[in-house]
Each structure stands twice: as C-alpha cells, then as structure tokens.
Design an enzyme around this catalytic site. Structure first.
Site, PDB file in Angstrom:
ATOM      1  N   TYR A 279       0.825  -1.206   0.000  1.00 55.18           N
ATOM      2  CA  TYR A 279       0.000   0.000   0.000  1.00 55.18           C
ATOM      3  C   TYR A 279       0.862   1.261   0.000  1.00 55.18           C
ATOM      4  O   TYR A 279       0.660   2.172  -0.809  1.00 55.18           O
ATOM      5  CB  TYR A 279      -0.909   0.041   1.237  1.00 55.18           C
TER       6      TYR A 279
ATOM      7  N   LYS B 287     -17.386   4.021  -3.475  1.00 54.46           N
ATOM      8  CA  LYS B 287     -18.331   4.474  -2.451  1.00 54.46           C
ATOM      9  C   LYS B 287     -18.368   3.440  -1.313  1.00 54.46           C
ATOM     10  O   LYS B 287     -18.094   2.269  -1.543  1.00 54.46           O
ATOM     11  CB  LYS B 287     -19.717   4.702  -3.053  1.00 54.46           C
TER      12      LYS B 287
ATOM     13  N   TYR C   8     -32.691  -9.599  -6.723  1.00 55.40           N
ATOM     14  CA  TYR C   8     -32.074  -8.387  -7.250  1.00 55.40           C
ATOM     15  C   TYR C   8     -33.134  -7.376  -7.680  1.00 55.40           C
ATOM     16  O   TYR C   8     -34.082  -7.701  -8.393  1.00 55.40           O
ATOM     17  CB  TYR C   8     -31.181  -8.728  -8.447  1.00 55.40           C
TER      18      TYR C   8
ATOM     19  N   ARG D 268     -18.583  -7.646   3.777  1.00 56.65           N
ATOM     20  CA  ARG D 268     -19.743  -6.783   4.022  1.00 56.65           C
ATOM     21  C   ARG D 268     -20.519  -7.187   5.264  1.00 56.65           C
ATOM     22  O   ARG D 268     -21.463  -6.514   5.665  1.00 56.65           O
ATOM     23  CB  ARG D 268     -20.650  -6.776   2.793  1.00 56.65           C
TER      24      ARG D 268
ATOM     25  N   LEU E 235     -10.543  -0.401  -1.336  1.00 63.73           N
ATOM     26  CA  LEU E 235     -10.337  -1.150  -0.093  1.00 63.73           C
ATOM     27  C   LEU E 235     -11.657  -1.281   0.660  1.00 63.73           C
ATOM     28  O   LEU E 235     -12.651  -0.630   0.316  1.00 63.73           O
ATOM     29  CB  LEU E 235      -9.320  -0.413   0.776  1.00 63.73           C
TER      30      LEU E 235
END
Length: 330
Positions: free
Chosen positions: A53, A92, A230, A160, A69
């Site tokens: 990085y 985002k 979806y 997530r 990231l």
C-alpha cells in the site's frame, strides 16, 4: 495518466479495471493488495508492478489512485494519497463518517487535487434524460421519488458482514438510492424516519427503509438490503404522470434502458442508448486530472459526497432497529 490500483477487490476485477483499460492515454503502473500473491496476480492480468500500500502511495510512477479497499480503510489511505499529491477516485462510500468525509474534501480542495466518490451510475446518460423530462414538466409537479436497491445475500465470510470493516447494507447498497435522491431532488434533504433490520449478534444492518423530504416537500421513499432478489430501480411520481426506470444503478454496458411514463389513460416508453458507465466515470475523472482541477467542476462532486455522508449518519441516528437472529449467513 498513470494509475495505481489500491485494493484488489471484486468490483475492481469485474468492472473497474476492464473499463480503465479502455481509457485512451491511461495505464496501470502499480497494484497493491493486502496479500502479495493477489497483487502479483492482478499485476500479471492488468499491468503494473505489485507493491505494498505505502509503496503505491509513494511511487513517482503513479499520478492517481483508484481506491477499492474495505470501507473502514478508505479514509486512512485516501488521506495518505492526497498528502502524497495523488488524485483519488474512491469507491463508495468515501468514508464511514461525515466528519472524515469532510476532512478529505477539505484536504483535496486545499491541495488542488481531484477527489471523487465512484458512483458510476451518475455517468450513465439515462439519468440526464429523466432529469430533462422532469424539468420540462412532463410529470407535472413532482410529489414522490422512490428507489430500491437490493441484492441476494453475499456469501458467508464476505467483508460486508464484518463490522470492523464498515459493513452493512446501508453503506453498500443503500447509498445508491440516497445519491439518486440527491440527483433528482437536490441538496437540503432531511431524514423524516428510517428503520434498519440488523443481525442480532453482529449489529450489521442487513436491510433498511428510509423516508427523506426535500426542501419543497417532495418525499423520497428509499429501500435497500442484502436479503432480497435483485432489484435496482427508481420512480418519480408527479401530479400529471409517473416515470419508472429499471436497472437504474448497475446496468450492463450493452443494456438499452427502458423509461416508462404513465398517465391516467396513456403510457409511453422510451428506449435509450446503451452506455458503459464505469468507463464514463474513469474517463471523466481522467479528463479532470489532465485538464487540472476546476473548482466549478469539482466542488459539486465534493459537496455531494459530504451530503451523502450526512444523510447516511442521519439515517443511522434516527433508525428504529429490528433485530433478527441468524441474519448473517454462516
């Protein structure tokens, strides 16, 4: 223009880097990942040199950073990139708090650097057609904007679901309807109410619903989540007609959008041109860098990023939380 890719994410691999290769005059000169092996693979497939990085941030061979990231790392590495004189296109959300977004915006403005939040959908011309119809009064006086973005549950172990990495559906898919409401209704939205369905063990929000109100009284009814089939759509409802658009946020490059306008006794459909919104986003960013940041062009992007972060925090602040056992797949 020489790009450094900071974070070898799925979205970078599937959508961003293939689009970046189509931008005339752009090349990838550096790639950084948490694991050297992944950086080496990305570099072999997409070009550039595998780096850490910090090596990427410090490299004199990199003009701009594409940052993908995990959410909680956006602020630290975007700040380092800006302080090193690099332009930054950040996936985002820009950060996980309004305070940190404000800090990055101020730093980019102070340094004269391009900083944008990569909402690629904003670069699809279908939304300009919608705004033009609204401006021309095709729907009459606008009363309600509604939008939904939902996806099937990510696989177990997905980042997530990790609260330490800025997890949750609001920051992942919920920001799209929020940004679309800003696009259609302008600044000054307030949050009238919200609810979030959260995993009882981790506290990660799996789905949500928010009601916003514009300065002139138009309602924005927003839904989002990880527990759905979806759906990617929005609709505008006026006192003369209503308009709907499917696949509003992630249309494939070859998709020809269908706008439907309905009145009481009449319906009309518009088939629009296909567009590669990721390519358009990168091309717009690259043009801004090459031509030099213009306050007239860049400040609306920075203002919108701040407004999105403010609305996210407002939703989090007022939301009624419905706890659900076993919401995160194991």
């Amino acid at each position: 223009m020489r790009w450094g890719v900071l974070g070898c994410s799925a979205i970078a691999e599937r959508r961003a880097l293939p689009a970046l290769h189509e931008i005339h005059g752009s090349e990838i000169t550096g790639v950084a990942s948490r694991t050297p092996e992944r950086a080496e693979r990305f570099a072999a497939e997409h070009g550039g040199t595998a780096m850490t990085y910090q090596q990427l941030i410090d490299s004199p061979e990199v003009d701009a950073i594409y940052l993908s990231l995990p959410n909680s790392l956006h602020f630290e590495w975007a700040e380092r990139a800006l302080r090193a004189g690099k332009h930054v296109l950040c996936e985002k959300p820009m950060t996980v708090s309004a305070e940190r977004t404000d800090a990055l915006v101020a730093l980019a403005d102070e340094r004269g650097l391009v900083l944008r939040e990569n909402f690629a959908f904003l670069h699809h011309p279908q939304h300009h057609v919608v705004r033009e119809l609204v401006t021309r009064g095709r729907l009459g006086r606008l009363r309600t904007f509604s939008s939904a973005f939902g996806i099937p549950s990510p696989k177990p172990g997905d980042i997530r679901y990790d609260p330490e990495l800025g997890a949750g559906s609001l920051l992942d898919v919920g920001v799209y309807p929020i940004r679309a409401a800003q696009l259609m209704l302008g600044d000054g939205l307030t949050v009238a109410g919200a609810t979030l369905r959260v995993d009882a063990d981790t506290g990660v929000d799996m789905a949500g619903h928010a009601l916003l109100v514009s300065e002139n009284g138009v309602f924005a009814d927003l839904e989002f989540g990880f527990q759905h089939s979806y759906r990617s759509r929005y609709a505008l409802w006026g006192d003369a007609a209503q308009l709907s658009l499917e696949r509003a946020f992630t249309p494939p490059a070859e998709h020809r959008p269908l706008l439907r306008v309905e009145e009481q006794d009449h319906a009309e459909e518009f088939v629009l041109d296909a567009a590669h919104q990721f390519r358009e986003s990168f091309a717009s960013f690259a043009t801004a860098v090459r031509e030099g940041p213009s306050a007239e062009v860049e400040r609306p992007w920075l203002r919108a990023a701040r407004e999105t972060a403010r609305l996210v925090e407002a939703i989090q602040g007022v939301a009624v939380r419905v706890r659900q056992r076993g919401a995160v797949p194991s």
